[in-house]
Write a protein that holds these residues in place. Structure first.
Motif, PDB file in Angstrom:
ATOM      1  N   HIS A 113       6.230  -3.796  -3.141  1.00 17.17           N
ATOM      2  CA  HIS A 113       4.831  -3.335  -3.130  1.00 17.17           C
ATOM      3  C   HIS A 113       4.236  -3.222  -1.726  1.00 17.17           C
ATOM      4  N   PRO A 114       4.430  -4.193  -0.837  1.00 17.24           N
ATOM      5  CA  PRO A 114       3.838  -4.052   0.510  1.00 17.24           C
ATOM      6  C   PRO A 114       4.471  -2.936   1.340  1.00 17.24           C
ATOM      7  N   ARG A 115       5.656  -2.433   0.910  1.00 14.26           N
ATOM      8  CA  ARG A 115       6.386  -1.451   1.716  1.00 14.26           C
ATOM      9  C   ARG A 115       6.597  -0.128   0.969  1.00 14.26           C
ATOM     10  N   LEU A 116       5.785   0.150  -0.028  1.00 13.21           N
ATOM     11  CA  LEU A 116       6.006   1.336  -0.854  1.00 13.21           C
ATOM     12  C   LEU A 116       6.055   2.623  -0.039  1.00 13.21           C
ATOM     13  N   ARG A 117       5.108   2.792   0.862  1.00 11.14           N
ATOM     14  CA  ARG A 117       5.085   4.008   1.672  1.00 11.14           C
ATOM     15  C   ARG A 117       6.301   4.080   2.592  1.00 11.14           C
ATOM     16  N   GLN A 118       6.644   2.982   3.197  1.00  5.44           N
ATOM     17  CA  GLN A 118       7.788   2.970   4.107  1.00  5.44           C
ATOM     18  C   GLN A 118       9.107   3.210   3.374  1.00  5.44           C
ATOM     19  N   GLU A 119       9.175   2.797   2.103  1.00  5.45           N
ATOM     20  CA  GLU A 119      10.400   2.934   1.315  1.00  5.45           C
ATOM     21  C   GLU A 119      10.477   4.274   0.586  1.00  5.45           C
ATOM     22  N   GLY A 120       9.466   5.135   0.775  1.00  4.14           N
ATOM     23  CA  GLY A 120       9.520   6.458   0.175  1.00  4.14           C
ATOM     24  C   GLY A 120       8.888   6.584  -1.198  1.00  4.14           C
ATOM     25  N   PHE A 121       8.011   5.648  -1.556  1.00  5.69           N
ATOM     26  CA  PHE A 121       7.360   5.679  -2.858  1.00  5.69           C
ATOM     27  C   PHE A 121       5.850   5.854  -2.705  1.00  5.69           C
ATOM     28  N   THR A 122       5.469   6.857  -1.923  1.00  2.00           N
ATOM     29  CA  THR A 122       4.048   7.149  -1.723  1.00  2.00           C
ATOM     30  C   THR A 122       3.354   7.447  -3.048  1.00  2.00           C
ATOM     31  N   GLY A 123       4.066   8.090  -3.965  1.00  2.00           N
ATOM     32  CA  GLY A 123       3.472   8.433  -5.251  1.00  2.00           C
ATOM     33  C   GLY A 123       2.941   7.228  -5.999  1.00  2.00           C
ATOM     34  N   CYS A 124       3.586   6.092  -5.831  1.00  2.00           N
ATOM     35  CA  CYS A 124       3.130   4.874  -6.501  1.00  2.00           C
ATOM     36  C   CYS A 124       1.798   4.393  -5.928  1.00  2.00           C
ATOM     37  N   THR A 125       1.582   4.638  -4.637  1.00  2.00           N
ATOM     38  CA  THR A 125       0.378   4.125  -3.980  1.00  2.00           C
ATOM     39  C   THR A 125      -0.865   4.932  -4.326  1.00  2.00           C
ATOM     40  N   VAL A 126      -0.694   6.126  -4.888  1.00  2.00           N
ATOM     41  CA  VAL A 126      -1.853   6.960  -5.197  1.00  2.00           C
ATOM     42  C   VAL A 126      -2.118   7.030  -6.700  1.00  2.00           C
TER      43      VAL A 126
END
Length: 270
Positions: A49-62
């Motif tokens: 969860h703290p690294r979603l954007r860095q791990e390529g899961f930007t879609g989860c953050t929005v």
């Protein structure tokens, strides 16, 4: 009133298990519907969860379920986990969740519409639809699975469209009607789109820097990577936090008071 903000602590990570996604700039891998995400832990928490954007899961953050996750987990299924339920329990839960998510999105729009003074002539109808929609979210699982959500959505949308017309009654000019328009990558820096109908418009990667978007209708608009730096969205309506989360902007972007600047937006323009 049904809570319309996600409470992940009260949900069995339904968005991480029920929904599919495709390898893209938003997701690092493919995932089939009804298959738990590879990053999901046994305690229904995201392991990265703290690294979603860095791990390529930007879609989860929005993504935002508008509170549908806890409604399905704690109310519709009375707190019974999809991992430990009887045969067929998980499949039914995964089928119901996206339907309730649609209903909760409608509840969000109806609730907002009731706060808009120009829509006061419609308040009785809006209140009735709000009550009816909320009742649907409390149906037993089997009845929810059989529900024709599309028909219900069309009925509510007609009322929301009337609300939009009342809200934008002062806007003039055919150029203000951008409903469903393909504006992907459009250069609209400083454009006057105040009071515009942007319902369902494709604004992916559009440049709306310094644009005047006051009082515009954003229902269903796709704002992925839209540049809203220094744009004025004061009084914009039917604009959701997930839409903003998918866009680009800065802390200097002017927002309606009920919305917040996404944490990934920098404090000043790049």
């Amino acid at each position: 009133m049904t809570p319309l903000q996600a409470n992940c602590a009260q949900c069995f990570a339904l968005c991480c298990a029920a929904l599919p996604f495709t390898r893209s700039r938003d997701f690092a891998t493919d995932k089939e519907p009804g298959t738990p995400c590879r990053n999901l832990t046994t305690t229904h928490r995201c392991g990265i969860h703290p690294r979603l954007r860095q791990e390529g899961f930007t879609g989860c953050t929005v993504y935002d379920c508008f509170g549908a996750g806890q409604q399905v987990s704690q109310v519709v299924f009375a707190g019974q986990d999809w991992r430990t339920g009887p045969p067929g329990h998980a499949d039914l839960m995964f089928e119901v969740f996206p339907l309730v998510r649609q209903l909760h999105e409608l509840l969000h729009y109806l609730t907002e519409a009731l706060t808009l003074p120009p829509a006061r002539p419609l308040h009785a109808d809006l209140s009735r639809e709000l009550t009816r929609t909320e009742a649907l979210t409390n149906l037993p699982p089997e009845e929810l699975a059989a529900l024709d959500v599309d028909t219900h959505r069309q009925q509510v949308n007609a009322l929301l469209l009337h609300t939009s017309e009342l809200m934008r009654a002062g806007a003039r000019g055919r150029a203000k009607n951008r409903r469903g328009a393909n504006l992907m990558g459009a250069r609209l820096k400083g454009a006057d789109l105040s009071g515009a109908d942007l319902r369902g418009a494709y604004l992916i990667a559009a440049d709306l820097t310094e644009a005047d978007l006051r009082g515009a209708d954003f229902i269903g608009a796709d704002l992925r990577d839209t540049n809203l730096t220094d744009a004025d969205l004061t009084g914009a309506f039917f604009l959701t936090q997930p839409q903003l989360n998918a866009a680009q902007g800065t802390q200097t972007t002017h927002l309606p008071p009920h919305l917040t600047h996404p944490p990934h937006w920098p404090p000043t323009p790049h």
